[in-house]
Every structure is written in C-alpha cells, then in structure tokens.
Design a protein around this motif. Structure first.
Motif: not given
Lengths: 602, 257, 379, 298
Positions: C207-209, C211-212
């Motif tokens: 999710s972090a990647q 989101t970017k």
C-alpha cells in the motif's frame, strides 16, 4: 581428601609431561593434518570413494568449520549471542570476489583483505555488544546482518540482487583445509591463553570479570573482530568455490546455520564444532534420496538431535582449562606477597569519598557519604538491610556511578572510572552472593585475575611464542601459591561451582587478592557460615591484612566478627552515615542500637 | 506424626547428596535441621516440597480429609478423618493443597509484582475468599510493615521486608506444615530476632514448622526438637535443649568451643 | 531351492545386462527446487519434464533409447545447486543437465557443467549472464531485455502510453532485470518512467508504494513479478483507487492461479508470454490436454518453458545420436548449438550465437477472467 | 503532480502503516507471551501463524464452515498445535541450556514449513472471500472495511490478552511462572499447565493473524510465516519483549516505520532502515520501548 590431592598431583604431573612434549605433540598434529590431506587428495585422484561431488562437500564442511569455530569464539566462549554471522561472511565474500574478479588481485591477498574488511564489520557490530546482552544483542546483530545484506542489494558495482557471477574458482581443497586448520589452531591457542581466559570470564560473569580487572569492552570487541575476520575468510573461500554470489546466499538462515553448527557441536567445544559442521553439511546431501521429504526429515533429525543431546554432540568436552603445569610446590609464598604488595610510601589516606550520593529512580540509596580509609586500616561497614552498604561498594568499584560526589583513591579521582580500571589501580572486592566463574576450575578462577607486568600479546598467544610459555608458567605457579595460602591447592582442578560454600568464599578472596590490590572490599564474607567457619574466616582476614599489607573495608552482619576484627566501624541507615567510631563506642551508640543492633545485643 | 521421612536418598547426577535421611515432625511442632553449608539441608526441604525427586526412600504425610482450610484447627487431633499420602510421587504444585508450604532459601519473591499480588499468589489454591481475606489480616498483623508497602513492587523492598513477604506468602495457603529455609540469612541482627519471634508466633497458632537454619543458636532456642545433618546423613538428633548442650554441637555449630 | 534361486539370479542379471547392452539409457539430470521458498516453480518444472519423459519413452524413446530423468532438489539456493549438479555429473554420470530453474541457481550450477563439459540447458533462467558462462550453457526462455523491449514497445505503440510506473522485487534478479530493461526501452522510445518502487521477497503489503504511484498517476504500471505477487499488487492498487493505469507484466503472470488471487482487479492487463494456452496449434493443444490430464491443473509458464526445453533437448539428442551413433556429451553440445527448428509450444525455436533461443513472444490480455490472445511479436 | 508532502498522502500512509502494523502486532503478541514465560524465542511462531491461515482456509473451502465459526476453530486448532509443539519439542529441554530449545524451535519452524510445502502444496492459494470489501474515500484517503476490522481485532485481542494476563488468576499464575518457575510451583501453581496455556493463547492469536492476512491480502502460502515471523519478532523486541502492550506498540511502530520509509525515503532501503531503527531503539532503551531494564543486583 587425600586421594583427591593425589589425583590432582597426578594430573599436574600428567599435564606437565605433555607440556614438556609440546614440540613432539605439535609435530604429531602437523603430521596428522598432512596425512589427512594426502589421504583425501589421494583417494580423489585415484577416483576411490571421493568423487568431485564428495570433495566439494568436504570443501563446504571446511568452510562451515571456519564459520562455526569463529562463531563459537563469539558465542560459545565469550557468551555474546550473535545472529549476524552471515553478514561478516558476506563482507568477506564480496570484498574478496571484487578484488579477484574486478581488480584482478591474486587469491591470498584477496582473502586477507576480505577477512580484514569483515573484521572491521565486527568492530562496528561489537559496539552494541557493549550495551546489550542476551537476546537483545542477538536481535541487534541480526539487524546488522540484514543491513549488510540490504546494502549489498543496493550496490550495483557488485551486481545488486543479480549477484556477482564469474568469480574465478580459486578455492581448492588445500586452501580450505589449510584455512580451517589454521582457524582451529589459532582459536584454540587464543582460548588457552590469558586473553582466552578473559573471554571465558566474560561469559561466566561479566560483572565479576570486570571487577577482576578484565577490560570487558576490549575483549568483547576483540572476540567480534577475530570471529568476524575468520567468517570473512570463510566468505572469501566460499565465493571462490561457488563462483557466483548474491545477497540471498547470506541471509538470516545462513547465520542460523552457523548457530546450529555450534549448538549441535557444543557451545565452547572446537572439536564438537568440526564434527557438527560435518553433520550439518552432509546430512541434507545424504537425504537426497528422499526427494520432497528431504527437508522434513532433516528438520526432524535436527529436533531429535537436540532433544537427545541438548548440550550438543560434544558438550564442552575438550576443555578443562587445566592443560598447564601447576607450579613448584616448594617456592615460598613470600614472593607472592611481595609481588602483590602495594608500595608503602603514599600518604596515609588510601581512599577518600566526598559527599557521595546515589539515586535509583528517585530513591536516594546513599546520601552524602564521606569516608576516609587510611593505609592499613581494617574498617567495618554495618547497617540494616537496605541501608546502602552494597551500593557504597558498587560506587567504590565503579559498578555504579555516583549521582554526586567524588571518590579518590591514592590521590586519583576514580569516580568515573570503569571497574576494570579501578581494579588495575588496586581495589579488589568480593560479592555478597558469591560470584565465581562457577563453570571454570578453581585454578582458572585465580588465573583470570592474575596479571603480570608486561603481559604477553595476543599475537604471542596465538603463535605460542615469545613471552607466552614463560609467563603462563609463572601465572600458573603464582596462582597455585595463592591457592595454597587459602588451602585450596589440592582442589585446583575442581570446578569452582561445586566447591563447598566455605571454600567458595575463600576462593573468591583468593581471586580478589590475585589481582594485587592495595584495598580489599569484602561484602558479607561470613554470610552463611557457621560459627566455626566464621572464626576461621576471622583469622584468615587478619592474616591476609597483615601479610599483603592491605587496607580492608568489610560489610558484615555478624557483629561478633565485626567487633573482633575491625579497628573502626561505620554505620549506615537509610543511606545516611549515623556513626563512625571505634567498636567499643559503636555498641553504646543510641542511634546504632535503635536502628540496627537492638537492645539485647548491648 | 504429621510427616515421616524415611531413608531418603537424593542424587544430583553422580553426587549422592542425601544418603538415607530419616526424621519426623509431629503436629504443631517446630523441628529444626541444622548443619554446615553443603550438608544437604536445603536438599531435604526441596525434596519434601517436590522440586527434587528422591532416588529412594519414603515421605509419608498425614492429611485431614476436610482439606487444608481446617488445617490449623486440626492440629494435634489424630481422629479418623485423615489419610496418609506418600509425597514421593507428587509434583510440587500438588503439595500446597495438602497443607504443605515452603518458604524457599533466598526468599524467591516475585519482584515485579506488588506485595499484595505476591500474597494473593500464596493463596493461589484457595477458593474460600472470605477466609483468604481474614488471612491477609493475619499476615499484616504478623508483619505490619508489609501492610504499609502493600502496593509497592516486591523487588523494591529491603532484604528483611522481602523475607517477611516470603513468609507471609507461605502462610497464605494456611499450611499445616511450614517449611522454612534459612529465614535469617543475610539479615541484620535486629531483624533476625524479629523473624524468630514471628516463627514462634506462627507455631503458637498450631502450624508445624520444619526450620532449616544456619544460625544454630537461634534455631535451637525456638525449636522443640532438632536434627544435625552432616554430609547427607543425620549425625545427631534429640530435643533442642539437649542438643544445645551437646559439646559436639557447641563446638561445631554454636561457636562456643 | 538353492539352485532355483541361483538360476533366478542369473536370469535376472542376464536380462538386465541385455537391456543395458541393447541400448544405453539417456540419463538427464534435472535440477529444480522441490523444497524451499520457490518449490512452487520447481514443481511445475518437474511436472512438465516427467510428463515428457513418459511420453518420449512411450513413443519408443529417442533413437531407440529410453530417457531417464534424475531429479535433484536445489532448494532454490546456489550452494545446494552446486551440490546437486556436482552429484549428477560425478555420481550419476548424466549426459546433460536440465535446469537449474532460477537465474541465481543457474549462475552457481552452470559453471560446474561448463567445467566438466556437460551441456546445461536451463528452461527458465532469464539473466543474461547465465549463457555467458560458457559454450555448454543453453536456455529455453527469453532473456530479460527481450520481454522488457516487447512490453515497452507495446505500451508505447499500442497503448500510446506516455508515463509509466514500475513496482518490482528488489531481491529478485528476474524482476529487477525486467524492470531495468523495460525502463531502458520505454524511455528510449520517448516515454517516461515517473515512479519506480520496490519491495522484498515474501511481502504482501504494497500500500505504501502504491500510494506513491497513485499520486504520480501513470498511464501504465509495469509489474514484472510472478503471478502470486502480481495478484496482490493489482488488487491493492485498485482498492487504493489507482484506476487509470493499465497493468503490464511478463511471463511470470502466466498461471491459472493469477485470476483467483487477483480477482477482477487484473481485468484489462497485458503480459508477454511464450505461448497462448487457448491456441489451436496442435502442439499447444496436445501439451495443455496431456498436462491437465496428468496433473489436474493448467500448465503455467514454467511448465511451458520446460516443455520447450524438452523439445530442444529431444531434437538435439536425436541429431547427435544419429550423427555419432552413441551418447556423447560433445556431440550433444554441438547439436544443441545447431538447433534450428525444434517444435515446442512457443513454435519453432533456434539458438543464436549466444545460445539464447530465437522465438516469438505472444501478448495476452486478461479479459472476462480469462487470458485472451492479443498479438504475436517476432524477435 | 503536486510536489512536496501533502497531508492526504501522509494520512493515507499512516492508514497503510497501521493496517500492516496490526498484523505484526497480532503475531508479536504471541511471541511476547511465549518469550515472557519461558524466555524462548519461539521461531516456530511464524509457522503456527501460517498453519492458522491454512486451518481457516480448509475449514472454509473444504468443510464449508462460515467465517464466524472458522475463526475460532482455526484458533483452537492452532492452540492445540502450539501446545503439542511445546510438549514435544520444548518441555523436554526445560532444564537444558536455553540455546538448545532455540535450536529445536528453529527445527520445528523448518519442519512445519516443509510439512506445509509438502502437504498444502507449494503454490500460494487465493483466500476465500468472506466479507465483501468496502472501500471508503475520505478526502483522498482510502480506507477499507478490512483494514478497520484488522486494526479493531488486533486492539480487541490485545485488550483481551491484557485482561487475561493482568486481571485473572491464570494471568497472575503466568506472571509468577515467568519470574520464577520453582517459586510458582511452591505456591501450588502447575507450571507446566500454565506454560501450555500460554502457548495455546499465543498460537490462537497467531492463527487469527494468519486468517486476517489471508483475508486481507487474499493469498496464503506455506512459506508466509518466515517473513512475518521475523518482522513480528523484531516488533516484539522493539516494544519490550515479554510485555503485552509493548508487542502492540512495537507492531504498530514497525508497520508505520516501514511504510513511511517507503513513502518518504526509499523502498530499497526499507529493511535496512527498519533494522537501523531497531538497533538505535535498543541502544537507548536496551530492554525495548516499554521494557524496564532490570538492574542486576550485585
């Protein structure tokens, strides 16, 4: 008793005999090594038994032996739980491979530089070991191992995740065999030396080691550096055998594999490590016939081996630390006294504390403690439980740092000094709850404390050269003399933890005196002794006080002992000094009676 | 007899720690076991309480069928409502229910728990809440200082207070037989006397006590009978008063040679 | 009694030697992970190879000789691979090695084959370095640059994409190689890679990647990993609201497991592959049918590549035995290098001078929860 | 493309991190409980987590048991597995050096993983859909119902475990056993039983974590335990191993830290930075964030 003594003598003679034959023994070992090599290579050449495949496995065995022995130095001997050994191997492998493949360097210097680079890594990883212990250290080292791996993963010069293929295949059986043998010999020599005893002392009881003058910082880092160096060499050998390395080969499981080897072999056993390296390497290969079930069987066997041999295949079998001679029985004890004796020209105050206080999380354990000990005094420190007596000892020996105030010893400020430095300057102590190196022999306990002048270096220890032999003999002889003074010489080869209680107390004092102190701090030496033993203790303390020209400070609850022994008594209550007087006056002191002695005692 | 130990042998690996020890304790008695360090005193206690398995011998314990909560009142009565239990085959945690409680050497309190928690653990096996509350009061009466410190973590107590806590904890199971291992070890003279006074008071309420003690003069003063243990076997036995006069005991354990 | 059993023993020995004399078996060593992290890939390879062994023997073998495949586990680790290869060569005296499966293992195992002059044919190792090891090392799959080039061209020309994002496994040589090559060709063709993100092996939260990536709002998202990870990524990408980007991938996507893991999130994605399982070409139809019959599941890309490798091996074995009349490693190597039109599921295959296969790629689309044929790209 | 930090991105990453962290926290809880009581780094815990996920998977797909029943069933089965592992592989070594049980733990971990590879098949499996995924977009921040369920469940289980450990009789027994097994026995506590219960509780939590991971990410595989196990273990240490709220805190910190490193530093260095944080925390708080350094009494 008599038979025990005889046995010790027999042992001592035995070891002395082997000592004399050290040269022959070395030759036999060398011959054996060479014979082993030629046997393997001969069989391989002739194509009997040993095919390329088995030779390759033997090479892995050798590399794993180096990994295991070097980790055993850190983990088994020094007691520092490290889970990052694969990281050191990775550094060695990558640096060496980079040198040969990309810079075109020859193999030998590449291995050396790889090992040195890994040793530098060991230096960095050793630093958390100064603050962390046990499982927390394990996690921190695991973290370092992973960090090293991630860094390599991001280094494109060495291929990043794709790895480094095409490394020249320099590693031969001879290389691995020779390096493994060298590692075993060097680590063995290191362990059986002054330095090795310091490492083992750290494993047994770090605090006690520190107060016996072992610079634990230095030795822990040394263990990590030396261990990492050999792991680096193993990495270099590995890289030049497999010819392709990538970061995933040095992951957490590789560190675990090294750990399995040393635990399976027996923590603290070099021969066990070699044996386990063989088992761990060979077993998965032997199970190839089971195909898919191979790893299931392997893990089951691992569990079963641990269940049936929880101390490893060898335990700590090969080690007794009693391989050296036990000294000359007739030499006079006077020499020892002279050696340990402090110079007598200093000004009368030996120790001075000024306004020392000590807080533990808001609780003031000691406040404004002022005390002056003069040369040759024998002073008692008494007070109710929890009055701060042991805390005073801890401040004096550097185990606790005073919240305020200062401590001066022989004119030097020692308030912020480390315990080992303070011990070096001439303060030694015993502990309330005896802290011997309880898995080591009686003799080793004293030997650890012993330091001659200009002690031999690590290189001399490893090479068994220079001052090594003469000093070891000297240390051994003097240690035995100390044991004799304390009536322990006939138990020199027994395990300290198995001695009767009274003997343990005496041994702890012998050990403290072996560091050559000018001031001796005794923390409840009579605790748990019956009146007869206490009486003997009284005589012993008087005698050593005289004999070694010591200043003695003593914590004790046995008023009988304190009154008979001490010239002056200091009374603490709730951190405050409530009296400091001659014994006869102390018993009449109202405050002391109320706080400590009670009415009937008067 | 409340507890009858016969021909007890214990080995630690190759070491023969107890070599046929026999002794007994009757209801409501204080019996003391004295001896040098390493003679095997603590081993005897740890074997009775089940932490160590004997290699040979028997330990027969008389218990009231009605359970331990009536233990103290049942002291001295030898009515029919009793049964004999062989302790050799029982695991340590079953003994508390039978009315045996041990205060171990070195106190062994739970340092991170509060004083109250420690005492509550002493009453772990009991279900009679009202009675337990009464016993808290009893312990606080014996050791008023524990009441002041009831909410404090036990590890912050001084050595003497920890010993009190350990004894209080041992009493919370309302034992018929209390095993005390070196209660005076490492304590200041004032406290040693206090502890022995409490031992006498506990006994007055009917609890039998087996006292292992280094401080032989105090132990012999409070006990009714005594055994002298030397290198794993009983060397001398008799009434405490007799033994206190015995020249051998005086020489070896009372320091008045 | 004794005599009877003696006769029996002699008989058995006679029969055995007769078989051995009659025609020496072709022993092929298969090095593949059947335990460890990547066992799922190794199983597909083993399945396909053993299926071929059975079929080829039921056809009467190659030039009358039976084929025997010896499977050795490499656990997916280089050191074990070295042992497996070494064992097959020096203990089992295999004629050739098929495998290893991953590039890492191939890099460690192939040099041993090369040193012993044993031909090594890896079905699936895509790293360029593998065949550079030496003239005895061959492969049946595309190399990393090829698929990167194919898919970047497809993105630029067919999808008219201007911006791309990529998300790949930093610890995996296959995905990293594909990512780098996609970027190279995509930017050379005038596109721009606006975000490049990575993750580690075994992870399942992206999710972090993503989101970017969502913030960068690219036209296409390049996901050059295997199906088991790609499915998670596409699902999380859609959940996080990445709507515009078209998902692109490579042969790692090809598995019947992709669709259940990814669900409808993967709809409209494209990937390059060796063959189209729904193709009507007889070779493909037969392979898919036989594989399903034997293993109750559709073949994935690894199985297909192994099948291709087996086809290459079969044609080279045929040629070499015909030429020298015996089993000979050197002749087999030469025959492999001279392979022209071996018929596998990817069509006719030949080797270039670097012992990499020359074969077409197909581009497949995920459409209505099925793989659909989009186009064929010839090298 | 707007440059610099924007709030919705930070919030979104925080949500992502908390969701990931709650998985770590659930597994870390089990690690911490087991460590607290027997001082054993139970390397097999990650594999119990994997087994839990598969128990749930088979319950739902093969036996058609509804999720609400499958969850407690999987937790129960995992509890039994955990107790069995304890009884067979750790209990015989209680008197042996601690490191021996560490090695058997590694052995058990390898064993469970390889059994999984053999009998559950190596291929990853898609997890059955249980609840339809609902996604809310709150001012550019996307939150799903599953994320909320995961966080809520992690917190609920942590509270439950805290209540058990700090408020019940068995909890008090656990703490007593963890400090001093022999002294606890003298209180009449059956230490072996208490240790068994602790393993059971920890394993049940891991199973819950396993099912949630399967549910949220829609994929389970026999090797999934290794990575989660390692991360969760690190989380437990960061929080202070042996301390229940510490595991929760450590898990969430690990999750958020990882996500923020990816978002604002570099995804390549994620693990390196996560471990660097760990080391720094340990250097300043050698017993973890909530752990109290025990002063050795001299």
């Amino acid at each position: 008793m008599v038979s025990e003594a005889k046995a010790t003598v027999a042992k001592s003679i035995g070891t002395r005999a082997t000592d004399g034959k050290q040269l022959t023994r070395g030759a036999v070992a060398l011959g054996g090594l060479a014979a082993g090599y030629f046997l393997v290579v001969g069989l391989h050449r002739a194509g009997v038994l040993i095919s390329d495949y088995y030779l390759q496995i033997l090479i892995w065995v050798g590399i794993n032996t180096i990994m295991g022995v070097s980790l055993n130095l850190i983990n088994g001997f020094t007691g520092q739980f490290s889970l990052g050994h694969a990281g050191f191997m990775a550094i060695g492998a990558y640096v060496a491979a980079y040198m040969t493949k990309i810079l075109g360097a020859p193999f030998a210097p590449a291995l050396l530089v790889g090992g040195t680079a890994a040793a530098l890594g060991g230096l960095v990883v050793g630093i958390p070991a100064l603050r962390l212990a046990g499982d927390y250290l394990a996690i921190a080292t695991l973290g370092f191992g992973e960090i090293i791996r991630v860094i390599i993963l991001n280094l494109d010069v060495v291929g990043g995740p794709r790895g480094l293929p095409g490394i020249p295949a320099h590693t031969t059986f001879l290389w691995v065999y020779a390096m493994a043998a060298a590692t075993v010999v060097i680590v063995r020599n290191l362990i059986w030396s002054r330095q090795g005893r310091a490492l083992v002392a750290i494993r047994e009881d770090e605090t006690a080691a520190e107060t016996m003058g072992v610079d634990t910082t230095r030795y822990k880092i040394m263990a990590f550096v030396v261990g990492a160096f050999f792991a680096g060499v193993a990495g270099g050998l590995y890289a030049h055998k497999i010819t392709f390395i990538d970061p995933s080969q040095f992951d957490f499981m590789k560190s675990i594999e090294a750990l399995v080897i040393i635990v399976l072999g027996g923590l603290g056993s070099i021969t066990g490590t070699v044996l386990a390296a063989f088992v761990v390497t060979f077993l998965p290969e032997a199970l190839r016939a089971f195909a898919d079930y191979r790893m299931i069987i392997y893990s089951l066997m691992l569990i079963l081996m641990m269940l049936y041999r929880p101390r490893g295949l060898m335990g700590t079998a090969e080690f007794g630390f009693r391989q050296l001679g036990l000294g000359d029985a007739r030499s006079s004890a006077r020499d020892v006294g002279g050696q340990a004796m402090g110079r007598n020209d200093g000004p009368p105050p030996v120790l001075e504390t000024r306004g020392v206080c000590m807080d533990f999380g808001g609780l003031r354990a000691v406040s404004d403690f002022c005390m002056t000990l003069r040369q040759g005094e024998l002073v008692g420190l008494i007070g109710p439980n929890g009055a701060g007596k042991t805390t005073v000892f801890n401040v004096l020996t550097g185990l606790s740092e005073a919240t305020c105030g200062s401590v001066h010893f022989m004119g030097n400020d020692i308030t912020r000094k480390r315990p080992s430095e303070i011990n070096d300057m001439g303060i030694a102590r015993t502990f309330q709850n005896i802290r011997l190196f309880s898995n080591l022999t009686v003799l080793d306990n004293v030997r650890i404390a012993f330091r001659g002048e200009r002690p031999y270096s690590m290189t001399e220890a490893v090479l068994r050269a220079g001052r090594y032999s003469s000093q070891e003999e000297e240390i051994c002889r003097k240690s035995m003399e100390f044991l004799r003074l304390f009536g322990l010489d006939d138990r020199a080869s027994e395990i300290a933890g198995k001695l009767p209680y009274g003997a343990q107390r005496r041994l702890e004092m012998a050990r403290a005196l072996a560091t050559g102190p000018k001031l001796l701090l005794l923390d409840e030496p009579a605790a748990g002794m019956n009146p007869q033993e206490t009486h003997e203790l009284l005589e012993l303390i008087r005698w050593i006080h005289e004999r070694f020209d010591l200043t003695v400070l003593l914590i004790e609850h046995d008023m009988n002992l304190v009154m008979k022994l001490c010239q002056r008594i200091i009374v603490l209550d709730y951190g405050n000094t409530i009296a400091d007087d001659a014994p006869a006056d102390i018993v009449k002191n109202r405050r002391v009676i109320d706080a400590y002695l009670g009415e009937e005692a008067v | 007899m409340l507890l009858e130990v016969e021909n007890l042998h214990v080995h630690y690996g190759a070491i023969h720690a107890l070599k046929g020890v026999s002794f007994s304790i009757d209801f409501g008695e204080i019996v003391t076991l004295i001896g040098a360090n390493g003679a095997g005193k603590s081993t005897v206690l740890r074997t009775i309480s089940g932490l160590i398995r004997p290699t040979d011998g028997s330990m027969t314990y008389q218990t009231a069928l009605t359970g331990s909560s009536t233990g103290t009142s049942g002291a001295g009565s030898t009515g029919g409502a009793e049964r004999q239990v062989n302790l050799c085959s029982l695991p340590a945690h079953r003994l508390v229910d039978l009315g045996i409680s041990q205060v171990p050497e070195g106190r062994r309190i739970f340092p991170n728990l509060t004083v109250m928690d420690n005492l509550e653990l002493g009453a772990y096996c009991r279900r009679d809440k009202a009675e337990v509350a009464r016993d808290f009061q009893m312990v606080f009466d014996l050791f008023p200082r524990l009441k002041e410190r009831r909410a404090q973590a036990a590890g912050t107590l001084s050595g003497g207070e920890q010993q009190m806590l350990a004894m209080g904890r041992g009493l919370m199971s309302r034992p018929d037989l209390l095993l005390l291992d070196e209660p005076s070890m490492g304590l200041a003279p004032l406290l040693v006397r206090e502890i022995f006074e409490v031992i006498a008071r506990i006994n007055q309420s009917g609890t039998a006590i087996l006292l292992v003690e280094q401080n032989a003069s105090m132990a012999l003063a409070v006990a009714s009978r005594a055994y002298v243990l030397e290198t794993g076997s009983i060397a001398l036995q008799g009434s405490a008063a007799e033994l206190a006069k015995d020249p051998r005991v005086q020489a070896a354990y009372l320091g008045s040679a | 009694m004794l005599r009877k059993s003696l006769v029996l023993v002699v008989l058995v020995l006679l029969i055995m030697s007769a078989v051995a004399l009659g025609a020496e078996e072709i022993i092929i060593g298969l090095v593949t992970p059947v335990t460890g992290d990547v066992a799922t890939f190794g199983m597909s390879v083993r399945n396909a190879a053993l299926l071929w062994e059975k079929q080829v023997n039921s056809r009467g073998g190659i030039q009358g000789r039976k084929v025997k495949i010896l499977v050795e586990d490499d656990k997916g680790t280089p050191a074990e691979t070295a042992n497996a290869v070494s064992k097959l060569i020096s203990q089992s005296k295999v004629l050739m090695i098929m495998g290893p499966v991953t590039s890492k293992c191939a890099n460690a195992g192939a040099p041993i084959g090369q040193a012993n002059k044993v031909p090594v044919l890896t079905p699936t190792a895509t790293d360029q370095a593998v065949t550079a090891i030496g003239d005895h090392v061959f492969r049946a799959c595309f190399i990393d640059p090829f698929q990167g080039q194919v898919m970047s061209k497809f993105a630029l020309e067919t999808l008219k994409a201007k911006t791309a994002a990529m998300l790949y496994d930093i610890g995996n040589d296959y995905t990293k190689g594909l990512a780098e090559n996609f970027k190279k060709f995509f930017e050379a063709g005038g596109g721009k890679v606006v975000v490049s993100e990575t993750y580690g092996a075994g992870e399942s939260d992206f999710s972090a990647q993503l989101t970017k990536i969502k913030k960068a709002n690219p036209d296409v998202l390049w996901l050059p990993d295997y199906y088991n990870t790609v499915g998670l990524i596409t699902r999380q990408a859609r959940q996080l609201g990445i709507k515009k980007a078209v998902f692109l991938g490579a042969d790692g996507w090809d598995s019947p497991e992709l669709l259940p893991i990814a669900g409808e999130s993967i709809e409209g994605g494209f990937f390059s592959n060796h063959f189209f399982a729904g193709s009507t070409q007889p070779a493909v139809v037969a392979f898919v049918r036989d594989y399903e019959a034997a293993y109750k599941s559709e073949p994935d890309a690894l199985a297909a590549l192994t099948w291709d490798a087996c086809a290459i091996a079969e044609s080279a074995l045929n040629a070499s035995i015909k030429k020298v009349g015996k089993l000979d490693r050197a002749a087999l190597r030469d025959a492999l290098a001279a392979t022209r039109d071996a018929q596998g599921v990817s069509g006719k295959m030949a080797f270039d001078e670097n012992r990499n296969p020359i074969k077409p790629a197909v581009i497949l689309e995920v459409k209505n929860a099925k793989f659909a044929y989009k186009s064929t790209i010839n090298p | 493309m707007p440059g610099g930090l924007d709030i919705s991105m930070v919030v979104q990453q925080l949500v992502n991190g908390l969701a990931l962290g709650s998985v770590y926290a659930l597994i870390a809880l089990g690690y911490t409980m087991v460590y607290g009581i027997v001082r054993l780094i139970n390397f097999a815990h990650g594999d119990i987590f994997m087994l839990g996920a598969y128990y749930g998977y088979f319950a739902i797909t093969m036996f058609k048991i509804p999720f609400a029943l499958a969850l407690p069933l999987a937790m129960g089965l995992a509890a039994v597995t955990g107790m069995a592992v304890e009884r067979l592989a750790y209990k015989p070594l209680r008197q042996a050096p601690r490191i021996a049980s560490l090695i058997t733990a590694i052995g058990v971990s390898l064993l469970l993983q390889n059994l999984g590879l053999k009998f559950f098949e190596a291929r990853p499996r898609p997890y059955p859909r249980i609840i339809p995924m609902v996604v809310w977009d709150v001012g550019g921040v996307v939150v799903s119902n599953v994320q909320l369920i995961m966080l809520a469940l992690a917190i609920a289980l942590m509270v439950l475990i805290s209540l058990i450990v700090y408020r019940t009789k068995i909890g008090k027994a656990m703490r007593a056993v963890s400090f001093d097994k022999d002294a606890a026995r003298l209180m009449g506590i059956d230490a072996d039983m208490v240790i068994g219960v602790t393993f059971a509780l920890g394993s049940a939590l891991a199973a819950a974590g396993g099912m949630l991971v399967g549910f949220y990410y829609n994929r389970i595989s026999p090797t999934m335990g290794a990575m989660y196990g390692l991360k969760a273990f690190v989380a437990a240490v960061v929080g202070g191993i042996g301390i229940v709220p510490g595991a929760m805190l450590g898990g969430l910190i690990m999750g958020v830290a990882e996500v923020f490193v990816i978002a604002f530093v570099s995804s390549m260095l994620k693990d390196a930075i996560a471990f660097a944080i760990l080391i720094v925390i340990l250097l300043f708080k050698p017993a973890g964030l909530l752990g109290r350094a025990v002063r050795e009494k001299v």
